[in-house]
Design a protein around this motif. Structure first.
Motif, PDB file in Angstrom:
ATOM      1  N   ASN A  47       0.867  -1.166   0.000  1.00 56.57           N
ATOM      2  CA  ASN A  47       0.000   0.000   0.000  1.00 56.57           C
ATOM      3  C   ASN A  47       0.910   1.224   0.000  1.00 56.57           C
ATOM      4  O   ASN A  47       1.367   1.676   1.054  1.00 56.57           O
ATOM      5  CB  ASN A  47      -0.921  -0.010   1.223  1.00 56.57           C
ATOM      6  N   TYR A  48       1.212   1.728  -1.179  1.00 52.07           N
ATOM      7  CA  TYR A  48       2.157   2.834  -1.278  1.00 52.07           C
ATOM      8  C   TYR A  48       1.588   4.124  -0.706  1.00 52.07           C
ATOM      9  O   TYR A  48       2.317   4.985  -0.223  1.00 52.07           O
ATOM     10  CB  TYR A  48       2.621   3.036  -2.719  1.00 52.07           C
ATOM     11  N   ARG A  49       0.265   4.302  -0.715  1.00 51.10           N
ATOM     12  CA  ARG A  49      -0.328   5.524  -0.147  1.00 51.10           C
ATOM     13  C   ARG A  49      -0.136   5.590   1.359  1.00 51.10           C
ATOM     14  O   ARG A  49       0.065   6.646   1.918  1.00 51.10           O
ATOM     15  CB  ARG A  49      -1.813   5.597  -0.466  1.00 51.10           C
ATOM     16  N   GLU A  50      -0.252   4.439   2.006  1.00 49.43           N
ATOM     17  CA  GLU A  50      -0.091   4.379   3.458  1.00 49.43           C
ATOM     18  C   GLU A  50       1.330   4.002   3.862  1.00 49.43           C
ATOM     19  O   GLU A  50       1.621   3.915   5.049  1.00 49.43           O
ATOM     20  CB  GLU A  50      -1.068   3.362   4.051  1.00 49.43           C
ATOM     21  N   ALA A  51       2.201   3.725   2.899  1.00 48.29           N
ATOM     22  CA  ALA A  51       3.594   3.323   3.144  1.00 48.29           C
ATOM     23  C   ALA A  51       3.650   2.057   3.992  1.00 48.29           C
ATOM     24  O   ALA A  51       4.413   1.965   4.946  1.00 48.29           O
ATOM     25  CB  ALA A  51       4.390   4.455   3.768  1.00 48.29           C
ATOM     26  N   GLU A  52       2.817   1.077   3.641  1.00 47.15           N
ATOM     27  CA  GLU A  52       2.769  -0.178   4.384  1.00 47.15           C
ATOM     28  C   GLU A  52       2.978  -1.362   3.458  1.00 47.15           C
ATOM     29  O   GLU A  52       2.526  -1.364   2.317  1.00 47.15           O
ATOM     30  CB  GLU A  52       1.415  -0.351   5.076  1.00 47.15           C
ATOM     31  N   VAL A  53       3.648  -2.363   4.000  1.00 43.49           N
ATOM     32  CA  VAL A  53       3.813  -3.652   3.329  1.00 43.49           C
ATOM     33  C   VAL A  53       3.459  -4.721   4.358  1.00 43.49           C
ATOM     34  O   VAL A  53       3.901  -4.650   5.503  1.00 43.49           O
ATOM     35  CB  VAL A  53       5.267  -3.861   2.853  1.00 43.49           C
ATOM     36  N   PHE A  54       2.648  -5.665   3.970  1.00 48.36           N
ATOM     37  CA  PHE A  54       2.349  -6.793   4.844  1.00 48.36           C
ATOM     38  C   PHE A  54       2.081  -8.008   3.976  1.00 48.36           C
ATOM     39  O   PHE A  54       1.923  -7.902   2.760  1.00 48.36           O
ATOM     40  CB  PHE A  54       1.178  -6.493   5.784  1.00 48.36           C
ATOM     41  N   TYR A  55       2.095  -9.167   4.589  1.00 44.58           N
ATOM     42  CA  TYR A  55       1.705 -10.358   3.849  1.00 44.58           C
ATOM     43  C   TYR A  55       0.881 -11.270   4.729  1.00 44.58           C
ATOM     44  O   TYR A  55       0.895 -11.168   5.948  1.00 44.58           O
ATOM     45  CB  TYR A  55       2.902 -11.067   3.221  1.00 44.58           C
ATOM     46  N   GLY A  56       0.115 -12.108   4.087  1.00 42.00           N
ATOM     47  CA  GLY A  56      -0.788 -12.974   4.821  1.00 42.00           C
ATOM     48  C   GLY A  56      -1.548 -13.883   3.882  1.00 42.00           C
ATOM     49  O   GLY A  56      -1.204 -14.031   2.710  1.00 42.00           O
ATOM     50  N   PHE A  57      -2.613 -14.455   4.396  1.00 43.04           N
ATOM     51  CA  PHE A  57      -3.397 -15.423   3.627  1.00 43.04           C
ATOM     52  C   PHE A  57      -4.845 -15.413   4.111  1.00 43.04           C
ATOM     53  O   PHE A  57      -5.154 -14.894   5.188  1.00 43.04           O
ATOM     54  CB  PHE A  57      -2.802 -16.831   3.761  1.00 43.04           C
ATOM     55  N   THR A  58      -5.701 -16.007   3.306  1.00 46.99           N
ATOM     56  CA  THR A  58      -7.098 -16.216   3.668  1.00 46.99           C
ATOM     57  C   THR A  58      -7.327 -17.709   3.778  1.00 46.99           C
ATOM     58  O   THR A  58      -6.930 -18.469   2.892  1.00 46.99           O
ATOM     59  CB  THR A  58      -8.038 -15.604   2.620  1.00 46.99           C
ATOM     60  N   ALA A  59      -7.947 -18.122   4.874  1.00 49.45           N
ATOM     61  CA  ALA A  59      -8.211 -19.535   5.122  1.00 49.45           C
ATOM     62  C   ALA A  59      -9.701 -19.760   5.296  1.00 49.45           C
ATOM     63  O   ALA A  59     -10.417 -18.886   5.800  1.00 49.45           O
ATOM     64  CB  ALA A  59      -7.469 -19.996   6.367  1.00 49.45           C
TER      65      ALA A  59
END
Length: 160
Positions: A47-59
């Motif tokens: 999310n370049y607007r919020e300057a955030e990087v994360f990773y995850g998954f949906t189960a």
């Protein structure tokens, strides 16, 4: 030609039902052999607007779990710190759960980051199921600015 009696029709129908039941029984999937959770997808989000990087998954829960059971994920920290642990309790309100890291930095392109997924009972005393997987980003986090570009719900420009 002999007439067909009601008794012979009932016997034939019962025989047909027995054959169909036997076919269904032998071709069924035993739910006790299925995993508790099916991973629907996942990966890195930038999310370049919020300057955030994360990773995850949906189960998705595909085998009945007691309400209050715990889905726990341990993510590699791209910055090299201690693993990031995220958990969520299973409820009757939904069968889909999204687990993701807090914002991370140090993501490198084409480097696999390991995730361990475990399902525990509600007291976290018994491990019910586990799996492991890797997520790889196609780009590094250098494309994300150090500070948010926008602030607030209206995406106002960041004065910094």
């Amino acid at each position: 030609m002999k007439s067909i009696s009601l008794r012979s029709i009932i016997i034939a129908a019962l025989a047909l039902c027995a054959v169909l039941f036997a076919i269904g029984w032998f071709t069924r999937n035993d739910p006790s052999q299925e995993p508790y959770v099916k991973i629907l997808g996942g990966g890195f989000m930038f999310n370049y607007r919020e300057a955030e990087v994360f990773y995850g998954f949906t189960a998705q829960v595909v085998r009945p779990l007691a309400s209050g059971s715990i889905i726990e994920a341990t993510f590699d920290d791209p910055a090299g710190g201690a693993p990031l642990v995220v958990s969520e309790r299973v409820s009757t309100m939904t069968d889909r759960y999204a687990l993701r890291t807090p914002p991370v930095r140090g993501v490198e392109a084409r480097k696999p980051y390991h995730v361990s997924i475990r399902v525990y009972d509600r007291q976290k005393t018994s491990l019910l199921w586990q799996t492991e997987m890797d997520f790889t980003s196609q780009i590094s986090d250098r494309v994300v600015p150090d500070k948010p570009l926008t602030i607030g719900p209206g995406y106002h420009l960041n004065p910094d």
